[in-house]
Write an enzyme that holds these catalytic residues in place. Structure first.
Site, PDB file in Angstrom:
ATOM      1  N   CYS A  84     -27.319  27.785   4.486  1.00 16.53           N
ATOM      2  CA  CYS A  84     -27.060  29.190   4.191  1.00 16.53           C
ATOM      3  C   CYS A  84     -28.288  29.870   3.609  1.00 16.53           C
ATOM      4  CB  CYS A  84     -25.920  29.324   3.174  1.00 16.53           C
ATOM      5  SG  CYS A  84     -24.354  28.664   3.734  1.00 16.53           S
ATOM      6  N   GLY A 113     -25.276  30.463   7.377  1.00 18.53           N
ATOM      7  CA  GLY A 113     -24.426  31.452   6.737  1.00 18.53           C
ATOM      8  C   GLY A 113     -25.271  32.391   5.905  1.00 18.53           C
ATOM      9  N   ASN A 288     -25.106  31.952  -1.857  1.00 18.36           N
ATOM     10  CA  ASN A 288     -24.662  31.515  -0.536  1.00 18.36           C
ATOM     11  C   ASN A 288     -23.140  31.681  -0.440  1.00 18.36           C
ATOM     12  OD1 ASN A 288     -24.064  29.314  -2.331  1.00 18.36           O
ATOM     13  ND2 ASN A 288     -23.867  28.004  -0.543  1.00 18.36           N
ATOM     14  N   PRO A 289     -22.539  31.501   0.743  1.00 18.98           N
ATOM     15  CA  PRO A 289     -21.115  31.828   0.894  1.00 18.98           C
ATOM     16  C   PRO A 289     -20.145  31.075  -0.008  1.00 18.98           C
ATOM     17  CG  PRO A 289     -22.145  31.847   3.037  1.00 18.98           C
ATOM     18  CD  PRO A 289     -23.181  31.348   2.070  1.00 18.98           C
ATOM     19  N   CYS A 290     -20.493  29.893  -0.459  1.00 12.14           N
ATOM     20  CA  CYS A 290     -19.552  29.181  -1.342  1.00 12.14           C
ATOM     21  C   CYS A 290     -19.949  29.196  -2.804  1.00 12.14           C
ATOM     22  CB  CYS A 290     -19.379  27.750  -0.853  1.00 12.14           C
ATOM     23  SG  CYS A 290     -18.479  27.669   0.697  1.00 12.14           S
ATOM     24  N   GLY A 291     -21.064  29.832  -3.133  1.00 11.54           N
ATOM     25  CA  GLY A 291     -21.380  30.146  -4.521  1.00 11.54           C
ATOM     26  C   GLY A 291     -22.176  29.125  -5.307  1.00 11.54           C
ATOM     27  N   GLU A 292     -22.558  27.991  -4.695  1.00 11.93           N
ATOM     28  CA  GLU A 292     -23.243  26.967  -5.487  1.00 11.93           C
ATOM     29  C   GLU A 292     -24.751  27.176  -5.591  1.00 11.93           C
ATOM     30  OE1 GLU A 292     -23.077  25.187  -1.301  1.00 11.93           O
ATOM     31  OE2 GLU A 292     -21.838  26.449  -2.596  1.00 11.93           O
ATOM     32  N   PRO A 454     -19.213  22.514  -1.944  1.00 14.29           N
ATOM     33  CA  PRO A 454     -17.843  22.104  -1.626  1.00 14.29           C
ATOM     34  C   PRO A 454     -17.790  20.775  -0.889  1.00 14.29           C
ATOM     35  CG  PRO A 454     -18.231  24.374  -0.983  1.00 14.29           C
ATOM     36  CD  PRO A 454     -19.559  23.808  -1.359  1.00 14.29           C
ATOM     37  N   GLY A 456     -16.822  19.886   1.903  1.00 13.87           N
ATOM     38  CA  GLY A 456     -15.534  19.593   2.521  1.00 13.87           C
ATOM     39  C   GLY A 456     -15.647  18.853   3.837  1.00 13.87           C
ATOM     40  N   THR A 457     -16.488  19.359   4.741  1.00 19.20           N
ATOM     41  CA  THR A 457     -16.587  18.744   6.052  1.00 19.20           C
ATOM     42  C   THR A 457     -17.272  17.391   5.989  1.00 19.20           C
ATOM     43  OG1 THR A 457     -16.780  20.983   6.943  1.00 19.20           O
ATOM     44  CG2 THR A 457     -17.223  19.170   8.448  1.00 19.20           C
ATOM     45  N   ILE A 458     -18.363  17.299   5.245  1.00 22.47           N
ATOM     46  CA  ILE A 458     -19.055  16.017   5.183  1.00 22.47           C
ATOM     47  C   ILE A 458     -18.244  14.981   4.417  1.00 22.47           C
ATOM     48  CG2 ILE A 458     -21.366  16.962   5.553  1.00 22.47           C
ATOM     49  CD1 ILE A 458     -21.860  16.811   2.561  1.00 22.47           C
TER      50      ILE A 458
END
Length: 600
Positions: A84, A113, A288-292, A454, A456-458
């Protein structure tokens, strides 16, 4: 050579086959070799040795690079390896607004992203002095971005993820806060409000709160004028007070929207900037889109996560332990891996390449925390669990910073490094003395090193270990995965620790196993707070609460998040707009930061 199948779950193999497998790869080990060899290209004459070391790091899902790295490295495709970006400042005129839109489209085309701070756009109803036209406001332009993202998806580009931020003193803040109450609009955006310490103080004091916007073109204001360091300005500028609201009314409006729709999130922007190791050079107003990863204009996310479940020795046994020495050794290698990504990646825009090479930000984090705690016999909501998580993050921090100092000795410090200002930053002031001395003597290779994504996918790829520092959703669940053709496939999944317990002859739930729905929401905050002091970027964390949680209790979570020194907070309550995050069997769910929207 290993012959056993690394996958214990069909969904994990499916994720690999549909998202990360390159042409001709027989198994995921071939993918690991491809990625390791590609990232080792930055190592000159020692490429072969480093490729072997990176392959060993990736083996058995010990280190999980960001999804763009897994999918793109070594394929020859014209894609970026960065998940991102935060895009450039949106100048407040039509030409530059649409130039920013074009840059976002080009970045998404390459697989990245994007995040934007829309605070630079004048509020709805304000007249532009130069043209006499009436502004439509930042939210109206967000709809154009949303349509662009949908159009990019229709061309076969990787699904989009976008973050929009707006200052809490922008005159259009109420419109922004309520923008996603309509479930049909802005579906490609996550939205977060930039919350200042001054606003939180006004809320506490039940004071008035001025909504303001900078005076442009040397204009004068009929009403009150205040000084503000606005988004995109290097120093305070005169701002016209357009109207005044009660701070508590605005705060309640933000919280009510979050309660009803799961958005907006909040970003505690002063905390972010106080902690920033480059605070003397940049002011961060977007993520970035998830904030980290809070980032400056054209900054990029170079992400990877160490899987804590891979470092647990003797799981479920009385002498189970987390091998912190092995974690530190892997962290040192992972820093070098991520640093190399900066040099071997393509970039959608020249400004992004310039920013990445100037500051060499990386974001190394953890995933699988909740499952690792179960393997160690520790309940997620316990002092022992928070202490262990804090020790793991401190180990990661110290190993990463020491590795970056060694890289600076070998390859030079990042070009924007300014020793005294760096060491005076909020985060660097907390580093151990030997690390500060090393930075003072040798510099440091990377301006930032740590972030908890997050993942999540990995994490699904790694046999459904728990995501990031999130609690375990459920021992058994159904997961809907987006297919390349836009359809969905539903998988029955077992949690990693739950499955391992069963494979070892256990019955029922493992000791210390707890599902997210059975945790007090304060347990989420407490875990995030236990790790935040050791994270120089930020933490992506969603606090899940029950649908029947009283609004009054919900609102206190945000106040406590600020008091605990967190950089941001997102609270998710199942609701009619977004549904639920995951599902237990046969229950539908959608969530903005789930894997369908996560920048994987």
């Amino acid at each position: 050579m290993k012959t056993s199948d690394p996958f214990s779950m069909d969904i994990s193999r499916h994720i690999w086959e549909t998202r990360y497998r390159a042409a001709g790869e027989a198994d995921i080990r071939a993918s690991w070799r491809r990625v390791a060899q590609a990232i080792a290209q930055a190592e000159g004459d020692e490429r072969a040795q480093w490729a072997d070391r990176f392959t060993a790091l990736l083996d058995d899902f010990r280190f999980l690079p960001g999804g763009r790295i897994l999918a793109g490295a070594g394929t020859g495709h014209r894609v970026t390896l960065f998940n991102c970006f935060v895009m450039g400042e949106i100048a407040d005129d039509l030409e530059h607004i649409f130039e920013a839109l074009k840059e976002g489209a080009l970045t998404m085309q390459h697989g990245g992203g994007v995040g934007y701070d829309f605070s630079t756009l004048r509020p709805a109803g304000m007249v532009a002095q130069a043209t006499g036209t009436i502004a439509s406001g930042p939210v109206s332009f967000m709809h154009i971005w949303d349509a662009m993202c949908a159009t990019m998806l229709s061309t076969g580009a990787r699904r989009g993820a976008m973050m929009a931020t707006l200052r809490c003193d922008h005159p259009d803040i109420e419109t922004f806060v309520d923008a996603k109450r309509d479930p049909a609009v802005l579906r490609h955006f996550n939205v977060s409000v930039l919350i200042s310490d001054a606003f939180m103080a006004a809320v506490a004091a039940d004071g008035d709160w001025p909504l303001v916007f900078p005076l442009h073109d040397g204009g004068t204001a009929d009403g009150a004028v205040v000084e503000r360091r606005w988004s995109g300005t290097a120093a305070p500028v005169p701002c016209r007070v357009l109207r005044t609201v009660r701070a508590r009314d605005l705060w309640q409006r933000i919280l009510r929207a979050a309660y009803d729709t799961a958005e907006p999130g909040v970003l505690f922007v002063d905390t972010i900037n106080r902690d920033n190791t480059l605070g003397s050079q940049e002011t961060l107003t977007a993520t970035n889109p998830c904030g980290e990863i809070p980032l400056p204009p054209y900054g990029a996310c170079d992400l990877g996560s160490l899987n804590l479940t891979a470092f647990v020795v003797s799981p479920f046994a009385a002498d189970a332990r987390l091998d912190l020495d092995a974690l530190a050794a892997s962290a040192r290698l992972a820093v070098r891996f991520l640093d190399n990504v900066i040099d071997v990646s393509r970039y959608p825009l020249p400004a992004q390449a310039e920013q990445a090479h100037l500051k060499r930000r990386v974001g190394l984090g953890l995933t699988g925390l909740a499952d690792a705690l179960v393997l160690l016999g520790l309940h997620y909501d316990s002092d022992a669990a928070r202490h262990l998580a804090g020790r793991a993050m401190q180990t990661l921090r110290d190993a990463a910073y020491r590795a970056s100092i060694e890289l600076a000795r070998e390859k030079d410090a990042f070009p924007a490094f300014e020793r005294d200002a760096f060491l005076a930053s909020g985060f660097a002031s907390r580093l151990p003395a030997d690390i500060r001395e090393g930075i003072a003597t040798h510099g440091i290779r990377n301006s930032h090193l740590l972030a908890i994504a997050p993942a999540g996918t990995i994490s699904l790829l790694a046999n459904n270990c728990s995501s990031g520092i999130e609690p375990i959703f459920a021992g058994e669940a159904e997961r809907r995965v987006l297919q390349p053709d836009g359809s969905y496939r539903t998988h029955s999944v077992l949690d990693y620790a739950w499955l391992l317990w069963q494979q070892r002859g256990g019955t029922g739930a493992p000791p210390a196993f707890v599902e997210a729905r059975h945790l007090d929401p304060l347990a989420h905050l407490a875990m995030q707070a236990a790790l935040q002091p050791c994270v120089d970027n930020a933490i992506s964390k969603t606090i899940n609460v029950a649908a029947d949680m009283p609004f009054e209790r919900f609102t206190d979570l945000y106040r406590q998040a600020h008091a605990l020194g967190l950089k941001g907070c997102t609270v998710f309550r199942p609701n009619p707009v977004t549904g639920a995050i995951l599902s237990e069997p046969a229950v539908e769910r959608v969530q903005c930061c789930g894997i369908e929207r996560e920048a994987d």
